[in-house]
Scaffold this motif. Structure first.
Motif, PDB file in Angstrom:
ATOM      1  N   LEU A 194       0.739   4.190  -2.847  1.00 46.26           N
ATOM      2  CA  LEU A 194       0.510   5.589  -2.503  1.00 46.26           C
ATOM      3  C   LEU A 194       1.684   6.472  -2.936  1.00 46.26           C
ATOM      4  CD1 LEU A 194      -1.127   5.177   1.015  1.00 46.26           C
ATOM      5  CD2 LEU A 194      -2.266   5.723  -1.158  1.00 46.26           C
ATOM      6  N   LEU A 201       0.838  -1.196   0.000  1.00 47.72           N
ATOM      7  CA  LEU A 201       0.000   0.000   0.000  1.00 47.72           C
ATOM      8  C   LEU A 201       0.874   1.247   0.000  1.00 47.72           C
ATOM      9  CD1 LEU A 201      -2.759   1.400   0.178  1.00 47.72           C
ATOM     10  CD2 LEU A 201      -2.625   1.126   2.676  1.00 47.72           C
ATOM     11  N   GLN A 248       1.411   6.949  -6.661  1.00 46.53           N
ATOM     12  CA  GLN A 248       0.349   7.909  -6.982  1.00 46.53           C
ATOM     13  C   GLN A 248       0.797   9.336  -6.689  1.00 46.53           C
ATOM     14  OE1 GLN A 248      -3.089   6.568  -4.796  1.00 46.53           O
ATOM     15  NE2 GLN A 248      -3.716   5.140  -6.401  1.00 46.53           N
TER      16      GLN A 248
END
Length: 117
Positions: free
Chosen positions: A104, A100, A107
């Motif tokens: 992130l 995760l 992104q």
């Protein structure tokens, strides 16, 4: 012979009770008689014996009777099963959180590139 999952179920069931956890904590300090385990608890000796039977069925505690005294001892290797189970779940979740974090970060990098364009 119990399977690991069955023993784990019995162990967590045994530890779900505060009185039994108190007994395990006391036994972590060293062996104790049933009377010694019962002393700080607000219950009958027969209730303490019933709790000890649950702890013995789970494999956390072993007792033996010598003369008129039943002495209880903790079985530390029994906790290895719970420790392995917890460690396996922790490792799974740590990998998921790492993944995760990577998603992130990717992104955020893409958004930074788009805002600079």
């Amino acid at each position: 012979m119990l399977h690991h999952s069955d023993q784990l179920d019995l162990m967590y069931q045994a530890l779900a009770d505060a009185s039994r956890r108190a007994m395990v904590e006391r036994l972590a300090l060293g062996p104790a008689s049933v009377s010694e385990l019962a002393e700080p608890l607000d219950m009958s000796l027969s209730a303490v014996v019933q709790h000890l039977q649950v702890l013995e069925a789970s494999g956390l505690v072993h007792s033996e009777k010598v003369g008129r005294v039943r002495t209880c001892r903790i079985e530390p290797q029994a906790l290895d099963i719970a420790e392995r189970w917890i460690s396996q779940r922790r490792a799974i979740w740590e990998r998921r959180f790492d993944r995760l974090g990577q998603i992130l970060a990717n992104q955020a990098n893409e958004q930074d590139k788009e805002s600079k364009s």
